[in-house]
Write a protein that holds these residues in place. Structure first.
Motif, PDB file in Angstrom:
ATOM      1  N   LYS A  42      45.257  27.566  78.345  1.00 53.98           N
ATOM      2  CA  LYS A  42      44.405  26.881  79.325  1.00 53.98           C
ATOM      3  C   LYS A  42      45.200  25.769  80.037  1.00 53.98           C
ATOM      4  O   LYS A  42      46.388  25.585  79.777  1.00 53.98           O
ATOM      5  N   GLN A  43      44.505  24.977  80.852  1.00 59.06           N
ATOM      6  CA  GLN A  43      45.163  23.880  81.588  1.00 59.06           C
ATOM      7  C   GLN A  43      45.458  22.713  80.638  1.00 59.06           C
ATOM      8  O   GLN A  43      44.631  22.386  79.795  1.00 59.06           O
ATOM      9  N   PRO A  44      46.615  22.055  80.768  1.00 58.73           N
ATOM     10  CA  PRO A  44      46.904  20.910  79.888  1.00 58.73           C
ATOM     11  C   PRO A  44      46.132  19.651  80.294  1.00 58.73           C
ATOM     12  O   PRO A  44      45.699  19.521  81.443  1.00 58.73           O
ATOM     13  N   HIS A  45      46.007  18.743  79.346  1.00 62.66           N
ATOM     14  CA  HIS A  45      45.300  17.487  79.616  1.00 62.66           C
ATOM     15  C   HIS A  45      46.170  16.330  79.137  1.00 62.66           C
ATOM     16  O   HIS A  45      46.698  16.365  78.026  1.00 62.66           O
ATOM     17  N   ILE A 103      46.905  20.730  74.910  1.00 64.35           N
ATOM     18  CA  ILE A 103      46.708  22.035  75.537  1.00 64.35           C
ATOM     19  C   ILE A 103      45.883  22.896  74.604  1.00 64.35           C
ATOM     20  O   ILE A 103      46.126  22.937  73.410  1.00 64.35           O
ATOM     21  N   THR A 133      54.398  19.495  83.972  1.00 65.05           N
ATOM     22  CA  THR A 133      53.190  20.216  83.545  1.00 65.05           C
ATOM     23  C   THR A 133      52.676  21.200  84.610  1.00 65.05           C
ATOM     24  O   THR A 133      51.667  21.855  84.399  1.00 65.05           O
ATOM     25  N   GLU A 134      53.377  21.299  85.736  1.00 63.18           N
ATOM     26  CA  GLU A 134      53.002  22.306  86.737  1.00 63.18           C
ATOM     27  C   GLU A 134      53.168  23.709  86.161  1.00 63.18           C
ATOM     28  O   GLU A 134      52.567  24.662  86.628  1.00 63.18           O
ATOM     29  N   ALA A 148      53.732  26.390  82.576  1.00 60.45           N
ATOM     30  CA  ALA A 148      53.331  26.557  81.168  1.00 60.45           C
ATOM     31  C   ALA A 148      54.507  27.005  80.301  1.00 60.45           C
ATOM     32  O   ALA A 148      54.318  27.561  79.216  1.00 60.45           O
ATOM     33  N   SER A 201      48.579  33.115  80.822  1.00 66.53           N
ATOM     34  CA  SER A 201      48.592  31.680  81.123  1.00 66.53           C
ATOM     35  C   SER A 201      47.871  31.378  82.429  1.00 66.53           C
ATOM     36  O   SER A 201      48.076  32.060  83.429  1.00 66.53           O
ATOM     37  N   GLU A 202      47.046  30.344  82.401  1.00 60.33           N
ATOM     38  CA  GLU A 202      46.357  29.916  83.626  1.00 60.33           C
ATOM     39  C   GLU A 202      47.317  29.191  84.565  1.00 60.33           C
ATOM     40  O   GLU A 202      47.108  29.154  85.755  1.00 60.33           O
ATOM     41  N   ARG A 203      48.359  28.549  83.979  1.00 52.59           N
ATOM     42  CA  ARG A 203      49.383  27.893  84.815  1.00 52.59           C
ATOM     43  C   ARG A 203      50.559  28.853  85.007  1.00 52.59           C
ATOM     44  O   ARG A 203      50.819  29.686  84.134  1.00 52.59           O
TER      45      ARG A 203
END
Ligand SMILES: [Zn+2]
Length: 404
Positions: free
Chosen positions: A6-9, A23, A49-50, A52, A72-74
């Motif tokens: 998923k997207q990282p935070h 993540i 972080t752009e 994955a 991967s979403e990224r």
């Protein structure tokens, strides 16, 4: 079957000195992992972080063990994405039949980041210090010269929740080295090894380099210290040190180049290089005892290094960095261990050959000695313990013997 990245935070931790990157990975059968990395605030602007890349490389072996495709979403850096699917995954499933040829599915990232630093790890061991000298102090090409050293909690300090404490006990040793020699210091804590539960020896390159892929805006070159010379290249899954030259190319990107450092030097040659730098050799720490304050002079790595120094005629360094009395007392046993292992262990063959080349006489007693080294006894005990644990019959016999 798949792992969905998923997207990282990213969030600032309460004390303000560190940031935490989290993540979420959704895994089939309702299982999920929350992977985190704690980063010093001085390095947070360099996070890439752009892409994955980190998470894909960290979970590659996990996915292959469990037959999960990685989605991967990224996006993933284009060179890495191609090399994983077209070279590394087929290679790994070819050398280890328990690994499945899975797919990494993501959009490709064609941009580049502009890191302008070079780094390597600073564990203060032989591989690490020889890299600092070879590509730091003695590097001729300024754009390829090491200026930053790292210490990462990615598996060496164990797989349990409490490993952060163990890792912290080594941070000051590395930070002091950086301060003394004028290097920037990057240290990152993570739960990546706790979640993946890899056998560290067969996964150290994946765990470490995946974490470094977070910093593609900082590093353009990272020297990953080689465990074995390239002359001993082997498609052997047990330890990536055998195939690092191939692996590191597969997990590099257009922005960050991983190099298997000092891979043209034997371990004895690396030891010689370090011993030639009196200010550096003082910091040599090879010990497996878990005590970061000194080399125990009894574990296999201490023994191996002391023998190499003796082969090089550098007993003075043994006296400075190890306990020379322990070495003197056990020298025959240590030499005997070398003689017994010189045909099937690369390091001991190198040490034996150097002793012969330098005309060092090996005590006759070492050839007939049957007394084991202390670390061999510990290994035997641990093996018996695990045998007893894994076999109900052996456990029954052990219990009966103990009850007598
Ligand atoms: Zn030791």
């Amino acid at each position: 079957m798949q792992i969905l990245i998923k997207q990282p935070h990213l969030e600032k931790l309460p004390k303000g000195e560190k940031w935490r990157l989290t993540i979420h990975l959704e895994i089939e059968k309702g299982e999920s992992h929350t992977l985190w990395y704690e980063i010093p605030s001085t390095f947070v602007d360099y996070l890439s972080t752009e892409v994955a890349d980190t998470f894909v490389v960290a979970y590659l072996l996990y996915a292959m063990q469990h037959k999960y495709d990685i989605i991967s979403e990224r996006p993933v850096s284009s060179h890495l994405l191609a090399m994983l699917n077209e070279y590394l995954i087929p290679f790994l499933s070819g050398i280890n039949k328990s690994l499945y040829p899975v797919k990494v599915i993501a959009q490709e990232y064609t941009g580049t980041f502009n890191g302008n630093h070079c780094g390597t790890g600073i564990s203060c061991g032989v591989d690490s210090l020889s890299t600092v000298i070879y590509h730091g102090m003695e590097e001729q090409v300024s754009s390829r010269r090491i200026d930053t050293l790292t210490l990462l909690n990615t598996g060496y300090y164990g797989h349990n929740e409490g490993n952060s404490e163990h890792y912290q006990s080594y941070v000051s040793q590395s930070a002091q080295f950086c301060k003394k020699f004028g290097y920037a210091f990057l240290t990152v804590d993570s739960n990546v090894s706790n979640l993946t539960q890899y056998d560290f020896l067969s996964a150290h390159t994946y765990l470490t380099c995946s974490t470094l892929l977070l910093f593609q805006k900082y590093f353009h070159t990272y020297y990953y210290a080689s465990g074995y010379p390239v002359f001993n290249f082997e498609p052997n899954f047990k330890d990536p040190a055998y195939y690092d030259t191939f692996l590191l190319n597969c997990i590099s990107t257009a922005s960050l180049d991983f190099v298997s450092s000092c891979s043209v030097l034997s371990r004895v040659e690396k030891t010689k290089l370090i011993a030639a730098h009196p200010d550096v050799v003082k910091h040599l720490y090879v010990c497996l005892s878990g005590d970061a304050t000194h080399n125990c002079s009894k574990c296999e790595k201490c023994v191996r290094t002391m023998l190499a120094l003796e082969a090089l005629g550098r007993r003075d360094v043994i006296a400075d960095v190890f306990d020379i009395e322990i070495y003197r007392k056990n020298r025959v046993r240590y030499m005997s261990y070398m003689l017994r292992n010189r045909r099937h262990k690369v390091y001991y063959k190198e040490i034996y050959d150097t002793m012969r080349e330098n005309g060092l006489s090996i005590p006759a007693l070492a050839y007939i000695n049957i007394l084991p080294c202390q670390f061999e006894l510990t290994n035997y005990k641990n093996r018996v313990k695990s045998l007893v644990k894994s076999s109900p019959l052996a456990e029954k016999i052990a219990r009966k013997m103990l009850s007598r």
